[in-house]
Design an enzyme around this catalytic site. Structure first.
Site, short mmCIF file in Angstrom:
data_model
loop_
_atom_site.label_atom_id
_atom_site.label_comp_id
_atom_site.label_asym_id
_atom_site.label_seq_id
_atom_site.Cartn_x
_atom_site.Cartn_y
_atom_site.Cartn_z
CG ASP A 119 -46.51 46.71 -32.72
OD1 ASP A 119 -47.08 45.66 -32.35
OD2 ASP A 119 -45.54 46.71 -33.48
CG ASP A 315 -48.36 41.66 -32.67
OD1 ASP A 315 -48.47 42.84 -32.32
OD2 ASP A 315 -47.44 41.26 -33.40
#
Length: 561
Positions: A119, A315
Site C-alpha cells: 500500500d 495508490d
C-alpha cells in the site's frame, strides 16, 4: 464508493555444486550459520558487497476499498555514486479477485511469516499481535513477540504517542472506508524472502491491538506501508543507507494476477515514461496529469480538473480508478461513442450501477479490437498508453462482457488511480529524483524482460523463459549460542539439469528422495526453494533443513569427511 471485486523419466544431472558459505568464491552452497550471543544478531556476509542493496519482493493481489491516511513528507538527501543492491519480492493474489496484492514479510527470530497488502497510501507496516483485543481471522497466525529473541518494544518518548502506562509508543490509522488499525510500536528483524539481495534488517512496525472494518474482515494479515513518513518501511531502509530512495511495483495483467516488487533502485528501461511527482503537493504519490485521450482525441477538459485537492494520486491499495465528476462524465461519454458493435447491459451486482457491455471476445488479448485506446498525457508531454485491461474488468455473470473499472470519485475533486490502471506496467517510484516512471510490460515475466537473473548462477540463454518461486521463509538471522561451537541451521545448493521443468516437475519427489539418500538425511528435510527454467535447461535451488525435532543440522551431516 469502491466495490469489492469478486511415465518413467530419467534425468542426467549435469552439475551439482556443493560448497560451504565460507568458501564464498564458489557462492553455490550457502550455509546459514546460526551463531548466537544472547540478543545481538550477527550477520555473516562472506564475500558479499556490503554497500546498500536493492530488494526485490513478490506481490500478491487482493481487492479492498482504498485506505486513505495522513502522512508527512520526509525529506531525502542521499546522493549515490553507485547503484546499491535491492530487495526483489514476488507479489501474490489478483487485483479483481482478491481486491489487493500482497507480498510476504518475515518478522522476528525465528521468523514469523505474514501476508501484507502492498500500500503506497499507508505509512506504517503493521500485523496483528498475540493478545489482540479485536482482530479478525487472517491468513497467518498472529505475531508473538515473546517467541522472538530479537523483539524490542519502542519505549515511550517525546516523538510518539504513548500508551496509558507511558511505557510504549502507540500508532493509530483510520481510513476513508471507515476501517482502522491501532496498537503499539515494536522493533524486530525483518526479512524479505529468498529473492532479496538485502539481508534481514531491524525495523519498526505496528503490533495491532484493534482492527475495524475491512481490516478486520480481510484475508491478508496486515499492511506494508510504502508511503512517505518516518515509519514507512521504505523510509526506514533508506535512512539506514541499505537501499536507494526508490521502489517499484509491477502488477500482473487481466486473468493473470501476481507480479513483483522491488525495494531499492533498478536501471530504468530506455523507453520508460516519466511524470513529475511533487512530495510537497500532497502526502501521497502524485503525478502531474494534464489530459486524457480516448481513441486519440483529448477529452474537453481543463488541466485544472486533474489538480483538485490532492491532485492525481497513485495508490497501490486501491483497486479501481476514480475521476472527478466532470472528468468521469467526459470519459464515459467518449468510451461509449466508440463502442459501435457492443450492447450495454446491467452490471453483475445490483447494488452498483456498473457500466457494462456484452459482445466482445472472451480473450483479453483481443479487447483492443472492440474497445478504444486511452492515453494519459503528463505536463512534460510524455504519455502513458492504457490497454483495455487498464480500464475494464470482466463481468462475472455474462461471458464476453466487460465493465468500466473507472468510476466517479463522488464529490471529491481528487483523481485517484488504483491498481487496475497499472496492470502489466512496471511503476518506479523514484523518490530521490521526485518522479514516477511507467513501462508497459508483462509483469509475470518482469525479470526476464529486465534481463535480471532470479538466481545467483546463470543458465545458457534461450527463449521461452519462465520463472516460479516457491513461497519459503528466509533463513533465520545468524546467532551465537555457545562460544566456539558452529551450528548449521540451513544448507542450500543449486542443481542444473538439461531438462525442461515441465518434464521435470512430476519427478521432483523422486529427485528429493535421491538427494536425501546421497546426503544421508530424511526426505522430509529436503525442500525445493525455487527454480528457473530457460528452454531445455532448469536451475533448481534446494534446501536441507534440520530434522523436525532439532534446531540445527548435525555437524557430521553438514561437514562430511
Amino acid at each position: 464508493m469502491e466495490r469489492a471485486p469478486f511415465a518413467t523419466f530419467t534425468v542426467a544431472v549435469s552439475m551439482i555444486l556443493l560448497s560451504f558459505a565460507v568458501e564464498s568464491c564458489l557462492s553455490i552452497l550457502h550455509q546459514d550459520l546460526m551463531i548466537n550471543t544472547k540478543y545481538t544478531p550477527l550477520i555473516l556476509n562472506h564475500g558479499l558487497d556490503t554497500t546498500t542493496t536493492t530488494m526485490v519482493m513478490p506481490l500478491y493481489y487482493n481487492d479492498s476499498n482504498k485506505f486513505v491516511n495522513s502522512a508527512s513528507k520526509h525529506s531525502r538527501r542521499h546522493l549515490q555514486t553507485r547503484r546499491p543492491p535491492n530487495a526483489r519480492m514476488p507479489l501474490h493474489d489478483d487485483l479483481l479477485i482478491n481486491g489487493y496484492y500482497t507480498t510476504r514479510l518475515w518478522i522476528g527470530t525465528p521468523p514469523q511469516r505474514f501476508a501484507l497488502i502492498v500500500d503506497t497510501g499507508s505509512t506504517v507496516t503493521y500485523v496483528p499481535c498475540a493478545g489482540c483485543e479485536q482482530c479478525g481471522k487472517h491468513q497467518d497466525p498472529k505475531f508473538q513477540p515473546e517467541l522472538s529473541s530479537t523483539y524490542q518494544p519502542v519505549k515511550c518518548n517525546i516523538d510518539c504517542s504513548c500508551d496509558n502506562d507511558r511505557k510504549q509508543c502507540t500508532y493509530e490509522r483510520q481510513y476513508a472506508e471507515m476501517s482502522s488499525s491501532s496498537g503499539v510500536l515494536g522493533q524486530d528483524i525483518v526479512s524479505f524472502g529468498n529473492q532479496s539481495e538485502l539481508p534481514p534488517q531491524r525495523a519498526v512496525f505496528g503490533c495491532e491491538n484493534v482492527e475495524t472494518g475491512d481490516l478486520y474482515s480481510q484475508h491478508a494479515d496486515g499492511i506494508m506501508g510504502l508511503g512517505h513518513g518516518d515509519l514507512s518501511i521504505v523510509d526506514q531502509l533508506v535512512d539506514k543507507g541499505v537501499i536507494s530512495d526508490s521502489f517499484s511495483l509491477c502488477y500482473g495483467g487481466m486473468d493473470v494476477g501476481g507480479g513483483a516488487m522491488v525495494l531499492g533502485g533498478i536501471v530504468p528501461p530506455s523507453d520508460m515514461v516519466f511524470a513529475l511527482s511533487d512530495p510537497d503537493r500532497s502526502p501521497y504519490y502524485n503525478i502531474d496529469l494534464k489530459e486524457i485521450h480516448v481513441a486519440g482525441k483529448a477529452l474537453p477538459l481543463s488541466p485544472k480538473v486533474f489538480d483538485g485537492k490532492h491532485g492525481t494520486v497513485l495508490d497501490s491499495g486501491t483497486t479501481y480508478a476514480y475521476l472527478p465528476e466532470s472528468a468521469f462524465a467526459a470519459f464515459k461519454d467518449a468510451i461509449m461513442k466508440e463502442l459501435h458493435t457492443l450492447k450495454q447491459i446491467k452490471g453483475p451486482d445490483p447494488n452498483y450501477n456498473d457500466i457494462c457491455f456484452s459482445g466482445s471476445s472472451s480473450d483479453s488479448s483481443q479487447l483492443s479490437k472492440t474497445f478504444p485506446s486511452v492515453d494519459m498525457v503528463f505536463n512534460n508531454g510524455q504519455k502513458l498508453s492504457l490497454y483495455p485491461e487498464n480500464y475494464l474488468f470482466r463481468h462475472s455473470k455474462v461471458h464476453g462482457a466487460y465493465c468500466l473499472g473507472i468510476f466517479q470519485n463522488g464529490k471529491d475533486p481528487t483523481t485517484l488511480l488504483g491498481g487496475i490502471v497499472v496492470r502489466n506496467t512496471l511503476v518506479t517510484y523514484d523518490r530521490e529524483h521526485e518522479k514516477i516512471g511507467f513501462w508497459k510490460t508483462n509483469c509475470s515475466e518482469l525479470w526476464e524482460r529486465l534481463h535480471i537473473s532470479t538466481s545467483p548462477p546463470s543458465l545458457p540463454t534461450s527463449s521461452n523463459t519462465t520463472n516460479t518461486t516457491t513461497d519459503m521463509a528466509p533463513s533465520e538471522p545468524p546467532q551465537y549460542d555457545n562460544p566456539g561451537v558452529i551450528k548449521i541451521g540451513l544448507i542450500t545448493f543449486y542443481m542444473s539439469v538439461s531438462v525442461k521443468y515441465s518434464d521435470l516437475k512430476p519427478h521432483i519427489s523422486e529427485l528429493a528422495e535421491f538427494i536425501s539418500k546421497e546426503l544421508a538425511v530424511n526426505v522430509s528435510q529436503v525442500h525445493l526453494m525455487n527454480f528457473t527454467s530457460k528452454g531445455s535447461n532448469s536451475l533448481i535451488r534446494w534446501a536441507i533443513f534440520p530434522p523436525e525435532s532439532e534446531e540445527y543440522i548435525a555437524n557430521a551431516t553438514a561437514m562430511p569427511g
